[in-house]
Design a protein around this motif. Structure first.
Motif, PDB file in Angstrom:
ATOM      1  N   HIS A   9      21.531 -48.725 -23.273  1.00 29.41           N
ATOM      2  CA  HIS A   9      22.233 -48.211 -24.126  1.00 29.41           C
ATOM      3  C   HIS A   9      21.480 -47.177 -25.574  1.00 29.41           C
ATOM      4  O   HIS A   9      22.317 -46.303 -25.886  1.00 29.41           O
ATOM      5  N   VAL A  12      19.632 -43.764 -23.593  1.00 30.71           N
ATOM      6  CA  VAL A  12      20.618 -43.385 -23.487  1.00 30.71           C
ATOM      7  C   VAL A  12      20.576 -42.265 -24.853  1.00 30.71           C
ATOM      8  O   VAL A  12      21.669 -41.426 -25.146  1.00 30.71           O
ATOM      9  N   VAL A  28      27.715 -38.579 -21.198  1.00 30.32           N
ATOM     10  CA  VAL A  28      28.447 -39.206 -20.240  1.00 30.32           C
ATOM     11  C   VAL A  28      29.231 -39.967 -18.914  1.00 30.32           C
ATOM     12  O   VAL A  28      30.571 -39.424 -19.430  1.00 30.32           O
ATOM     13  N   ARG A  31      29.125 -45.848 -17.562  1.00 28.50           N
ATOM     14  CA  ARG A  31      28.493 -45.895 -18.911  1.00 28.50           C
ATOM     15  C   ARG A  31      28.206 -47.965 -18.207  1.00 28.50           C
ATOM     16  O   ARG A  31      30.140 -48.155 -17.388  1.00 28.50           O
ATOM     17  N   ASP A  34      24.488 -52.275 -21.630  1.00 34.77           N
ATOM     18  CA  ASP A  34      24.606 -52.135 -22.354  1.00 34.77           C
ATOM     19  C   ASP A  34      22.691 -52.275 -22.180  1.00 34.77           C
ATOM     20  O   ASP A  34      21.777 -51.559 -23.768  1.00 34.77           O
ATOM     21  N   ILE A  39      19.472 -46.104 -15.736  1.00 37.34           N
ATOM     22  CA  ILE A  39      19.847 -44.579 -15.732  1.00 37.34           C
ATOM     23  C   ILE A  39      19.446 -43.777 -14.511  1.00 37.34           C
ATOM     24  O   ILE A  39      18.859 -43.630 -14.271  1.00 37.34           O
ATOM     25  N   ASP A  90      26.703 -51.322 -12.865  1.00 37.44           N
ATOM     26  CA  ASP A  90      25.596 -51.349 -14.626  1.00 37.44           C
ATOM     27  C   ASP A  90      25.141 -50.476 -14.960  1.00 37.44           C
ATOM     28  O   ASP A  90      24.172 -49.746 -14.945  1.00 37.44           O
ATOM     29  N   TRP A  92      24.088 -46.286 -15.965  1.00 40.94           N
ATOM     30  CA  TRP A  92      24.507 -45.699 -16.287  1.00 40.94           C
ATOM     31  C   TRP A  92      24.602 -43.823 -15.766  1.00 40.94           C
ATOM     32  O   TRP A  92      23.475 -43.960 -14.662  1.00 40.94           O
ATOM     33  N   VAL A  94      24.300 -39.884 -16.563  1.00 43.21           N
ATOM     34  CA  VAL A  94      24.106 -38.552 -17.806  1.00 43.21           C
ATOM     35  C   VAL A  94      23.869 -37.526 -16.862  1.00 43.21           C
ATOM     36  O   VAL A  94      23.448 -37.430 -16.195  1.00 43.21           O
TER      37      VAL A  94
END
Length: 111
Positions: A9, A12, A28, A31, A34, A39, A90, A92, A94
């Motif tokens: 997190h 990001v 994003v 998500r 964290d 990613i 899990d 992420w 972007v």
């Protein structure tokens, strides 16, 4: 040398701040965890094509450089992201918008 790992997190947030300074829109889309989430960066070229950037191990240098794992029609990239998210909740994701493909992932500090 093994590189230190920054919480997902925080990475990001820092990436989005750097993109904002360069006037590159970023969102994003998903998500993940964290702290330990992987990613993915989708670079939409705004012409119907995109690239999906992921980190991969380089065993020769013991680093994890960013590589364009998939390039092609945006719908194919979106499908690849959906498959990846099905396997890894899990993760992420972007999304950035960059006609020329500028991601800033090659800059110092974004490792």
């Amino acid at each position: 040398m093994t590189e230190a790992r920054l919480a997902a997190h925080l990475w990001v947030a820092a990436y989005r701040a750097r993109l904002a300074q360069a006037n590159i829109p970023a969102y994003v889309l998903a998500r993940g965890d964290d702290t330990a989430g992987a990613i993915a960066v989708k670079c939409a070229h705004l012409d119907g094509t995109a690239a999906l950037w992921m980190r991969e191990w380089d065993m020769d240098s013991d680093t994890r450089p960013w590589v364009a794992a998939v390039r092609g029609p945006e719908r194919d990239i979106d499908a690849a992201i959906a498959r990846q998210r099905d396997r890894d909740r899990d993760l992420w994701v972007v999304e950035i918008e960059s006609r020329d493909g500028t991601t800033l992932l090659d800059q110092d500090g974004l490792y």
